[in-house]
Write an enzyme that holds these catalytic residues in place. Structure first.
Site, short mmCIF file in Angstrom:
data_model
loop_
_atom_site.label_atom_id
_atom_site.label_comp_id
_atom_site.label_asym_id
_atom_site.label_seq_id
_atom_site.Cartn_x
_atom_site.Cartn_y
_atom_site.Cartn_z
N GLU A 210 -5.46 3.03 -7.05
CA GLU A 210 -5.54 2.72 -5.63
C GLU A 210 -5.56 4.05 -4.90
O GLU A 210 -4.53 4.68 -4.72
CB GLU A 210 -4.34 1.88 -5.19
CG GLU A 210 -4.25 0.53 -5.88
CD GLU A 210 -5.37 -0.42 -5.48
OE1 GLU A 210 -6.04 -0.16 -4.46
OE2 GLU A 210 -5.58 -1.41 -6.20
N CYS A 244 -3.28 4.23 3.92
CA CYS A 244 -4.51 4.52 3.17
C CYS A 244 -5.70 3.76 3.71
O CYS A 244 -6.84 4.19 3.56
CB CYS A 244 -4.32 4.22 1.69
SG CYS A 244 -3.64 2.60 1.37
#
Lengths: 493, 571
Positions: A210, A244
């Protein structure tokens, strides 16, 4: 070295004992985790405040609430997720059992990130437990208070051998990565992602990465700017820009740039008041290193708003940059701070081209009233996930997978996708030992007739082929007749 | 050497064909296919370098890192970015072209595999053509269904929005195939890659050289050369190829090479599927029909002369069972291949001298009970059964990949399970017993890529089951919809409305205790209001497997392929 070996060895031995496999056990561990979050709420919030200046409501809704929701979802759905999944059969295997069996992978390593230090270790942990694995958790050392808290709390609530916590920085992680795991989930940046994957390759360990990336946000001229900017402001400056999937930069037509700036300024005032620094709802940059990095990005840019900073408290005010050149430094790396550059483009075509010229982002946002335009942006670009007319929210929808593509990562998780990520889908076919005649088709010595027979049996799927349809119709008819006869006989008796 | 020339041919064909050239009518192609056909003689003369120089380079601006394949990869990426592979019609046309490739080149395929490893025509027909056609038909029949956006559950706040999963193609994928099923193992992943809308580079194995040549020379006549290319060569070429950035790598081969591929992929953060091998155990319990077991095991083991990644690698049974199995296996071998398997047209050969020597060495383990004859000139190894094999023998240390079946004696099922679990997780696991409980016990207490009870290999013929390994036997999976999913990025999409802004108020700062309360309450409410999960009816208890299968959980409406405007494509 030995310590890591010991931790992983203990987890593996515990996994081998098979106690993590029964559904009751998994649900019981998830319940314990839920209890932990509820009972230790104060401690967790305190750690988040110490690490990132995240306060009450925002910390609660961004970190704890999401964890609780994930827990509830896993506990409610686990039995159906884990149930064997029967599949279609062909003519040759009509009489057999064919299904997909979800089984745990073994020992899973979860490496968390510091920006949502609690959430990003707990969500994968929940998935890994739900899938029946042993787990080694490595929270980020940058958010040290939360890391320590996780290390203290987990053993109090969960099985100590199956679920271990390792704390430490790069040297410890490097050592940890020399161990063999059955899956690694890493959240962080692409450079470390490469290192993790290369380490995993030595043991042929599957990975979920990720990572981040510059998530573009395109604002069409034809949209409600006030609402769009409100939503963008919320997503961009939440957690001081250290998210993010935060919109990294704005793409819009030059004619609306000023209005966008105005609207964001107004919303900022509404959200954080006149003096942002004293607002309890505005976060701080995690450490000095990142503080300097983000400030460095402002050099040589036209600052339309903000730009103030305070090194002592790692404070950077919400900042907007206008007329940013695509070649500038701020457009080269993920910003990960409260700086919002606006790049002007003349049309949606140019925006799409701009996006496609760069690495595939983790998220993509588009604001427009025109459905056709939204559809087009989705169809002609690629990104991990995307939301139209809002930001971040696709990560909240329970049924959507969360993950990147290309430089923004690989694999996906959350909810059922976590369960699938941490499970091996084992194909199972259980045949009957009798009925050997049917197998004649495939045994040598082969002949042309056999080939034709094989063609007939294998080539067509029973659902499609006329033969299959005919046979199933026939079987149906036979079944109906038999049922009638049985019913008749029973009523006679 | 040969590589260079093949690559040159590829480049030439690309240069000659108009970019948008479509597949039908291979009249022109057949002459082109003939041209390179004459080349093999020249192949030895051409140096790799010059071949590369004349390759696809002119079509693309530069090869910045000096990589011989950089031009090809960027040409394919440009085609992908143009979006031409995305429409369903394009994918269908390419898939149908693959079907024509199989139909037209059937004879050539059978001949090439025969030359490579003496593949019996029935086996070649079954594994290289029939199974590929099956895969192709399944894909064509269901593609429109698989491509659809998958709508998902939403929470209360988002009832007005639309949330769905879009199946996005990855981009340019690399498919590296092995030599044992040289057509099947590149075609099946390729079908998935095309179906998902990707461009692909195929790298067939250089060991099965006749098939490699066939593929390199003829595939481009059928597929769009702007989007699909074949690269040939050995280790050095593959190493250079792997330096390029791909969006997905699908590798079939051995674990050591798998590691190399994954390490190379890590540099570009490229996701990988690794289909590797392993020693597949086959447990035979004391209660079973010995004749049928022997036939099914012998078929699986000696198919393609044992060079099958999911072949049963060794037998685990009690000493009593072994006594009964040996004559039954002898009978099965006689039935299948006659008294002298060497004369049988239905028994294959080992692919290369190197492989032959490796397999021959393994014959030294244990004691030969059946077979054991070899002939180096023909690379023939008779169907062989070894007994008295110790777990420490060389034959138990590596994947056999040849027509040898060692029998390891164990005392009971528990010991067999321990034996299996103390080793690397295999790609497939087989258990034979008339007692369902035994089969289920073995299934539940072990781990493996796939499992087949009371038969061998057949679980891979079902396209509805995923095919893939775990641990040392690989990662990721393919076949049918799983191939499509493997080559698709599942992109979570949410489309919201611009209205109803007040509903968002709780999430915006400034945060207050009231908002905090609202959020908590909402969380509790949503928790309580949650509808029972969709499939909760079938939970806890194992569903009855003979119940109608519901394989298409995501697309419950209608039968696949039926409601398309063009009508069903299936033939």
């Amino acid at each position: 070295m030995e310590k890591m070996q010991q931790v992983v060895g203990r987890a593996r031995a515990a996994f081998r004992s098979g106690r993590s496999r029964p559904l009751e056990f998994r649900i019981q561990q998830l319940k314990a985790l839920e209890r932990m979050v509820q009972e230790k709420e104060k401690e967790i919030l305190a750690a988040l405040k110490a690490d990132l200046n995240k306060v009450g409501p925002s910390a609660y809704s961004h970190e704890l609430l999401a964890v609780l929701r994930e827990l509830v979802r896993a506990m409610e759905n686990l039995p159906s997720w884990a149930a064997p999944h029967p599949v279609k059969k062909d003519l040759l295997s009509m009489r057999d059992e064919a299904y997909i069996h979800y089984e745990p992978l073994g020992v899973v390593l979860v490496i968390g990130a510091w920006n949502y230090p609690f959430l990003l270790v707990m969500q994968p942990l929940i998935g890994a437990i739900a899938a029946g694995n042993a787990v080694v958790v490595k929270p980020s050392e940058v958010s040290e208070k939360t890391a320590q808290l996780v290390a203290d709390l987990l053993p109090q609530y969960l099985d100590k051998d199956l679920y271990a916590v390792v704390t430490g920085g790069a040297p410890e992680t490097t050592e940890l990565l020399t161990q063999r795991f059955d899956h690694i989930l890493y959240t962080g940046n692409s450079n470390v992602g490469r290192i993790v994957m290369a380490a995993a390759a030595k043991h042929l360990t599957p990975v979920t990465l990720e990572l981040g990336g510059k998530s573009p946000c395109y604002i069409d001229r034809d949209c409600d700017l006030a609402v769009a900017c409100r939503r963008i402001t919320w997503g961009k400056y939440m957690n001081c820009g250290q998210t993010c999937i935060a919109p990294d930069y704005i793409l819009c037509h030059p004619s609306i740039q000023d209005k966008v700036v105005e609207n964001i300024k107004e919303t900022l005032k509404e959200f954080y008041g006149e003096d942002v620094k004293s607002s309890p709802d505005y976060g701080r940059i995690i450490n000095q290193r990142h503080f300097k990095r983000v400030l460095g990005l402002l050099e040589g840019q036209k600052i339309a708003h903000g730009g103030e900073s305070d090194e002592a408290s790692c404070f950077i005010a919400p900042t907007i940059l206008t007329d940013v050149s695509p070649e500038s430094k701020v457009m080269e790396e993920e910003i990960f701070g409260p700086v919002l550059p606006i790049v002007t483009v003349k049309s949606v075509e140019e925006a799409i081209e701009f996006i496609n010229l760069r690495e595939k982002p983790l998220a993509l946002y588009v604001f427009s009233k025109k459905k056709q335009l939204i559809r087009r942006v989705i169809a002609e670009t690629s990104s991990g996930g995307m939301t139209a007319n809002d930001v971040l929210m696709h990560a909240v929808v329970p049924g959507l997978p969360f993950g990147g593509v290309g430089q923004s990562g690989m694999g996906a998780y959350l909810g059922q996708y976590s369960f699938e990520t941490f499970s091996h889908r084992r194909s199972c076919l259980i045949k009957d030992l009798s009925w050997e005649v049917v197998n004649k088709v495939r045994y040598p010595p082969g002949s042309m007739e056999m080939m034709h027979l094989a063609k007939l049996f294998l080539l067509k799927q029973c659902s499609k082929s006329r033969v299959g349809q005919f046979i199933s119709a026939l079987l149906g008819a036979v079944k109906a007749v038999v049922a009638k006869v049985i019913f008749y006989l029973q009523t006679c008796n | 050497m040969e590589t260079g020339s093949s690559f040159q041919q590829l480049g030439m064909q690309q240069a000659l064909e108009p970019p948008r050239q479509q597949l039908p009518g291979c009249g022109k192609c057949s002459t082109m296919g003939g041209d390179p056909g004459k080349d093999p003689g020249k192949a030895a003369v051409c140096s790799g370098g010059s071949g590369i120089g004349k390759g696809p380079v002119p079509m693309v601006c530069s090869t910045p890192c000096g990589n011989p394949y950089a031009g090809l990869v960027s040409h394919l990426r440009a085609s992908w970015l143009s979006g031409k592979t995305r429409p369903m019609e394009y994918r269908v046309a390419q898939l149908e072209a693959l079907g024509r490739f199989l139909d037209d080149k059937k004879q050539e395929i059978l001949e090439a595999t025969e030359l490579d490893m003496g593949k019996p025509s029935f086996e070649a027909f079954f594994s290289e053509i029939l199974l590929c056609k099956n895969e192709l038909n399944v894909t064509l029949n269901n593609l429109c269904h698989w491509m659809k956006d998958e709508h998902v559950d939403k929470n209360l706040v988002m009832q007005l929005d639309s949330a769905f999963i879009r199946k996005d193609p990855y981009g340019v994928v690399l498919i590296i195939a092995p030599w044992n099923y040289p057509i099947h193992l590149f075609l099946v992943p390729l079908i998935g890659a095309i179906a998902a809308g990707n461009c692909a580079i195929i790298k067939p194995s250089e060991i099965s050289k006749h098939t490699e040549r066939l593929v390199a020379e003829t595939l481009s006549c059928y597929l769009d050369t702007d989007c699909f290319a074949v690269v040939t060569g050995g280790v050095p070429e593959t190493t250079r190829l792997l330096e390029n950035k791909f969006d997905y790598i699908f590798f079939t081969g051995s674990p050591p090479v798998g590691r190399i591929v994954m390490t190379a992929a890590a540099k570009h953060l490229t996701p990988v599927t690794l289909e590797l091998g392993g020693k597949n155990p086959c447990y035979v319990s004391d209660t079973c029909d010995v004749t049928n077991v022997a036939r099914r095991v012998a078929w699986g083991r000696f198919f393609n002369a044992g060079q099958t990644c999911i072949a049963p690698d060794y037998l685990l049974c009690t000493i009593e069972m072994q006594e009964k199995l040996i004559p039954a296996l002898q009978k099965a071998i006689d039935d299948f291949y006659g008294p002298n398997p060497r004369e049988s047209p239905d028994f294959g050969r080992i692919v290369s001298d190197k492989q032959f020597q490796r397999v021959q060495r393994l014959l030294g383990s244990g004691r030969v009970a059946l077979g054991g004859q070899t002939d180096e000139a023909e690379r023939y190894i008779a169907p062989t059964v070894l007994v008295d094999v110790q777990p420490s023998d060389p034959i138990m240390q590596e994947e056999i990949f040849g027509p040898i079946l060692p029998i390891v004696v164990i005392a009971n099922m528990d010991e067999a399970i321990d034996f299996i679990n103390s080793r690397e997780r295999p790609l497939a696991l087989y258990a034979f017993s008339s007692d369902d409980k035994v089969v289920n016990q073995v299934l539940e207490r072990t781990s493996s890529g796939g499992f087949c009870g009371n038969d061998t290999l057949t679980h891979m013929t079902l396209t509805s089951l995923p095919f893939g390994g775990i641990g040392n036997s690989g990662l990721g999976m393919h076949h049918g919809k799983f191939s499509f999913d493997t080559f698709s990025h599942h992109r979570g999409c949410l489309k919201r409305g611009m209205g109803w802004e007040p509903l968002n108020a709780p999430r915006y700062p400034p945060y207050s205790q009231q908002k905090f309360g609202v959020i908590r309450a909402a969380a509790k409410v949503t928790h309580r209001w949650r509808l029972p999960p969709m499939r909760s009816a079938s939970i806890v208890a194992r569903p009855a497997f003979d119940a109608p299968p519901h394989a298409h959980a995501q697309c419950p409406r209608g039968r696949p392929g039926v409601r398309t405007p063009e009508g069903p494509w299936g033939r």
